[in-house]
Motif scaffolding. Structure first.
Motif, PDB file in Angstrom:
ATOM      1  N   ARG A 282       0.868  -1.271  -0.142  1.00  0.00           N
ATOM      2  CA  ARG A 282       0.181   0.031  -0.220  1.00  0.00           C
ATOM      3  C   ARG A 282       0.895   1.203   0.047  1.00  0.00           C
ATOM      4  O   ARG A 282       0.567   2.539  -0.969  1.00  0.00           O
ATOM      5  CB  ARG A 282      -1.072  -0.032   1.216  1.00  0.00           C
ATOM      6  CG  ARG A 282      -2.013  -0.980   1.479  1.00  0.00           C
ATOM      7  CD  ARG A 282      -3.024  -0.725   2.250  1.00  0.00           C
ATOM      8  NE  ARG A 282      -2.494  -0.742   3.779  1.00  0.00           N
ATOM      9  CZ  ARG A 282      -2.704  -1.604   4.563  1.00  0.00           C
ATOM     10  NH1 ARG A 282      -3.182  -2.892   4.124  1.00  0.00           N
ATOM     11  NH2 ARG A 282      -2.215  -1.237   5.717  1.00  0.00           N
ATOM     12  N   ASP A 283       1.744   1.275   0.948  1.00  0.00           N
ATOM     13  CA  ASP A 283       2.523   2.503   1.047  1.00  0.00           C
ATOM     14  C   ASP A 283       3.595   2.850  -0.147  1.00  0.00           C
ATOM     15  O   ASP A 283       3.806   3.889  -0.693  1.00  0.00           O
ATOM     16  CB  ASP A 283       3.876   2.092   2.149  1.00  0.00           C
ATOM     17  CG  ASP A 283       2.932   2.638   3.446  1.00  0.00           C
ATOM     18  OD1 ASP A 283       1.771   2.931   3.591  1.00  0.00           O
ATOM     19  OD2 ASP A 283       3.414   2.016   4.412  1.00  0.00           O
ATOM     20  N   ARG A 286       1.160   4.020  -3.291  1.00  0.00           N
ATOM     21  CA  ARG A 286       0.960   5.592  -2.843  1.00  0.00           C
ATOM     22  C   ARG A 286       2.146   6.326  -3.458  1.00  0.00           C
ATOM     23  O   ARG A 286       1.880   7.220  -3.907  1.00  0.00           O
ATOM     24  CB  ARG A 286       0.443   5.581  -1.519  1.00  0.00           C
ATOM     25  CG  ARG A 286      -0.853   5.067  -1.216  1.00  0.00           C
ATOM     26  CD  ARG A 286      -1.041   5.150   0.359  1.00  0.00           C
ATOM     27  NE  ARG A 286      -2.461   5.008   0.693  1.00  0.00           N
ATOM     28  CZ  ARG A 286      -2.649   4.367   2.086  1.00  0.00           C
ATOM     29  NH1 ARG A 286      -1.613   3.767   2.684  1.00  0.00           N
ATOM     30  NH2 ARG A 286      -3.997   3.998   2.346  1.00  0.00           N
ATOM     31  N   ASP A 311      -4.252  12.188  -9.652  1.00  0.00           N
ATOM     32  CA  ASP A 311      -5.062  12.300  -8.727  1.00  0.00           C
ATOM     33  C   ASP A 311      -6.266  11.165  -8.988  1.00  0.00           C
ATOM     34  O   ASP A 311      -6.655  10.623  -8.182  1.00  0.00           O
ATOM     35  CB  ASP A 311      -5.899  13.779  -8.851  1.00  0.00           C
ATOM     36  CG  ASP A 311      -4.962  14.730  -8.373  1.00  0.00           C
ATOM     37  OD1 ASP A 311      -3.930  14.373  -7.614  1.00  0.00           O
ATOM     38  OD2 ASP A 311      -5.229  15.955  -8.683  1.00  0.00           O
ATOM     39  N   LEU A 314      -4.692   8.036  -7.629  1.00  0.00           N
ATOM     40  CA  LEU A 314      -4.520   7.916  -6.194  1.00  0.00           C
ATOM     41  C   LEU A 314      -6.042   7.590  -5.796  1.00  0.00           C
ATOM     42  O   LEU A 314      -6.191   6.725  -4.849  1.00  0.00           O
ATOM     43  CB  LEU A 314      -4.145   9.308  -5.667  1.00  0.00           C
ATOM     44  CG  LEU A 314      -2.552   9.516  -5.659  1.00  0.00           C
ATOM     45  CD1 LEU A 314      -2.265  10.598  -5.221  1.00  0.00           C
ATOM     46  CD2 LEU A 314      -2.057   8.315  -4.487  1.00  0.00           C
ATOM     47  N   GLU A 315      -7.059   8.228  -6.461  1.00  0.00           N
ATOM     48  CA  GLU A 315      -8.566   7.849  -6.015  1.00  0.00           C
ATOM     49  C   GLU A 315      -8.757   6.424  -6.180  1.00  0.00           C
ATOM     50  O   GLU A 315      -9.290   5.879  -5.003  1.00  0.00           O
ATOM     51  CB  GLU A 315      -9.585   8.850  -6.734  1.00  0.00           C
ATOM     52  CG  GLU A 315     -10.728   8.519  -6.455  1.00  0.00           C
ATOM     53  CD  GLU A 315     -11.820   9.649  -7.112  1.00  0.00           C
ATOM     54  OE1 GLU A 315     -13.149   9.542  -6.661  1.00  0.00           O
ATOM     55  OE2 GLU A 315     -11.424  10.280  -7.841  1.00  0.00           O
ATOM     56  N   LEU A 317      -6.708   3.919  -6.315  1.00  0.00           N
ATOM     57  CA  LEU A 317      -6.053   3.230  -5.313  1.00  0.00           C
ATOM     58  C   LEU A 317      -6.554   3.153  -3.914  1.00  0.00           C
ATOM     59  O   LEU A 317      -6.934   2.159  -3.359  1.00  0.00           O
ATOM     60  CB  LEU A 317      -4.537   3.684  -5.194  1.00  0.00           C
ATOM     61  CG  LEU A 317      -3.564   3.093  -4.447  1.00  0.00           C
ATOM     62  CD1 LEU A 317      -3.172   1.607  -4.775  1.00  0.00           C
ATOM     63  CD2 LEU A 317      -2.086   3.824  -4.411  1.00  0.00           C
ATOM     64  N   GLU A 318      -7.020   4.194  -3.602  1.00  0.00           N
ATOM     65  CA  GLU A 318      -7.544   4.375  -2.210  1.00  0.00           C
ATOM     66  C   GLU A 318      -8.704   3.799  -2.049  1.00  0.00           C
ATOM     67  O   GLU A 318      -9.277   3.123  -0.969  1.00  0.00           O
ATOM     68  CB  GLU A 318      -7.688   5.991  -1.629  1.00  0.00           C
ATOM     69  CG  GLU A 318      -6.360   6.564  -1.626  1.00  0.00           C
ATOM     70  CD  GLU A 318      -5.420   5.950  -0.549  1.00  0.00           C
ATOM     71  OE1 GLU A 318      -5.971   5.442   0.533  1.00  0.00           O
ATOM     72  OE2 GLU A 318      -4.377   6.328  -0.551  1.00  0.00           O
ATOM     73  N   ASP A 319      -9.824   3.781  -3.185  1.00  0.00           N
ATOM     74  CA  ASP A 319     -10.909   3.087  -3.101  1.00  0.00           C
ATOM     75  C   ASP A 319     -10.547   1.483  -3.119  1.00  0.00           C
ATOM     76  O   ASP A 319     -11.200   0.893  -2.409  1.00  0.00           O
ATOM     77  CB  ASP A 319     -11.808   3.322  -4.442  1.00  0.00           C
ATOM     78  CG  ASP A 319     -12.213   4.536  -4.469  1.00  0.00           C
ATOM     79  OD1 ASP A 319     -12.324   5.159  -3.584  1.00  0.00           O
ATOM     80  OD2 ASP A 319     -12.814   4.987  -5.370  1.00  0.00           O
ATOM     81  N   ILE A 321      -7.899  -0.006  -1.786  1.00  0.00           N
ATOM     82  CA  ILE A 321      -7.408  -0.128  -0.536  1.00  0.00           C
ATOM     83  C   ILE A 321      -8.544  -0.185   0.604  1.00  0.00           C
ATOM     84  O   ILE A 321      -8.653  -1.205   1.459  1.00  0.00           O
ATOM     85  CB  ILE A 321      -6.385   0.894   0.002  1.00  0.00           C
ATOM     86  CG1 ILE A 321      -5.031   0.902  -0.856  1.00  0.00           C
ATOM     87  CG2 ILE A 321      -6.145   0.825   1.586  1.00  0.00           C
ATOM     88  CD1 ILE A 321      -3.999   1.970  -0.648  1.00  0.00           C
ATOM     89  N   ALA A 322      -9.570   0.488   0.718  1.00  0.00           N
ATOM     90  CA  ALA A 322     -10.648   0.563   1.440  1.00  0.00           C
ATOM     91  C   ALA A 322     -11.454  -0.521   1.300  1.00  0.00           C
ATOM     92  O   ALA A 322     -11.772  -1.225   2.292  1.00  0.00           O
ATOM     93  CB  ALA A 322     -11.439   1.992   1.185  1.00  0.00           C
TER      94      ALA A 322
END
Length: 326
Positions: A282-283, A286, A311, A314-315, A317-319, A321-322
């Motif tokens: 994850r790190d 990002r 952007d 990243l969006e 990716l974060e989705d 990860i969640a």
């Protein structure tokens, strides 16, 4: 575990990136014993795939390791297809470098192993055709001439077969191996769907071997990602390409503007969604998305992604990860 590579006696001209690759055991080397997406511990990030994308991932990995010295980033050059087929879709790596989009058969293989590939564009490349600097008879090639030289049914054996004004010297050809995304892209962009790439050339997954071959022979021609030309601009010569609108040289500027056709192309990394359960992956993902929009990419010879693309990456990716950490 690495794909077979033809060997030959070639001149040695190691550049800065060769030294870095040899010196950094943590960042490049064999994937033997790698933990991949089924890792029990989160201090390892395993990456294989494209030699074209390798310089970007190597630079990102080096910067990441400076800030995260306890996390080991292992990177190997296997070719895009070799990375997908032998490592990523087999569940043995977390990330695959790719100089082309993932193929349907590779998506199917990943699915069979419960791997969900997530595509992220990280740069734009100007795929570059090069010759020896002493080849003063040639500065530009049309796409038709490239096709004539590189197609499987080509009758070209000597430079004079392409142009009567060129020397009566046998053409020495160096190019990407069939496991390489660069091979696939060159085949599609230059030869088209109706033709195949000739097989009587020196095929390798190691771009620096192509550099050395072209450096060593006045009659040589090769092709690879722009980054490898930008490392050696005084010892190899880039050829401008005429796609019908005049001769356009490969450069970061012409790739960014869209002028350099048909050989400008997006470069990707594919992240296994399942690997995002690991904090180290994850790190690193990002960190990679952030750095792909900076001069770090330009410094290794490619066009960085835009801030908007960063952007967007990243969006997504974060989705993801969640989803996997919920």
């Amino acid at each position: 575990m690495m794909s077979r590579e033809t060997t030959a006696s070639l001149p040695t001209d190691l550049g800065r990136r060769d030294f870095l690759a040899a010196a950094s055991v943590a960042l490049s080397g064999s994937l033997a014993g790698c933990s991949g997406v089924f890792a029990a511990e989160g201090s390892q990030v395993n990456i294989a795939g494209s030699s074209t994308v390798f310089p970007v991932t190597e630079a990102v990995g080096s910067a990441f390791s400076e800030e995260n010295p306890t996390i080991n980033v292992s990177i190997s050059k296997t070719g895009t297809g070799g990375g997908f087929g032998n490592f990523f879709c087999a569940g043995r790596t977390d990330i695959n470098n790719a100089s082309r989009a993932i193929a349907d058969a590779e998506i199917e293989q990943c699915g069979e192993n419960e791997i969900t590939p997530m595509e992220f564009q990280v740069a734009t490349d100007a795929l570059t055709v090069v010759v020896n600097p002493n080849a003063d008879w040639i500065d530009c090639l049309t796409v038709e001439e490239l096709r004539e030289i590189w197609s499987a049914d080509s009758s070209v054996e000597r430079w004079s077969d392409v142009n009567d004004d060129w020397p009566d010297q046998e053409v020495e050809l160096y190019g990407a191996a069939t496991t390489s995304g660069t091979f696939d892209y060159f085949n599609e962009a230059v030869l088209g769907e109706e033709a195949n790439h000739r097989s009587d050339y020196y095929a390798t997954e190691r771009d620096r071997t192509i550099v050395q071959g072209v450096q060593g022979s006045e009659a040589a021609m090769g092709y690879f990602g722009f980054s490898y030309y930008s490392e050696n601009p005084d010892s190899i010569k880039a050829i401008a390409i005429d796609d019908g609108d005049g001769c356009t040289p490969p450069s970061l500027e012409t790739a960014m503007s869209g002028e350099y056709t048909p050989l400008s192309r997006p470069l990707y990394i594919y992240v296994a969604k399942e690997s995002l359960t690991e904090p180290a992956v994850r790190d690193f993902a990002r960190f990679y998305m952030e750095r792909a929009a900076t001069d770090l990419v330009a410094d290794v010879g490619y066009v960085p992604i835009t801030e908007d693309k960063r952007d967007e990456n990243l969006e997504r990716l974060e989705d993801a990860i969640a989803e996997v950490t919920a």
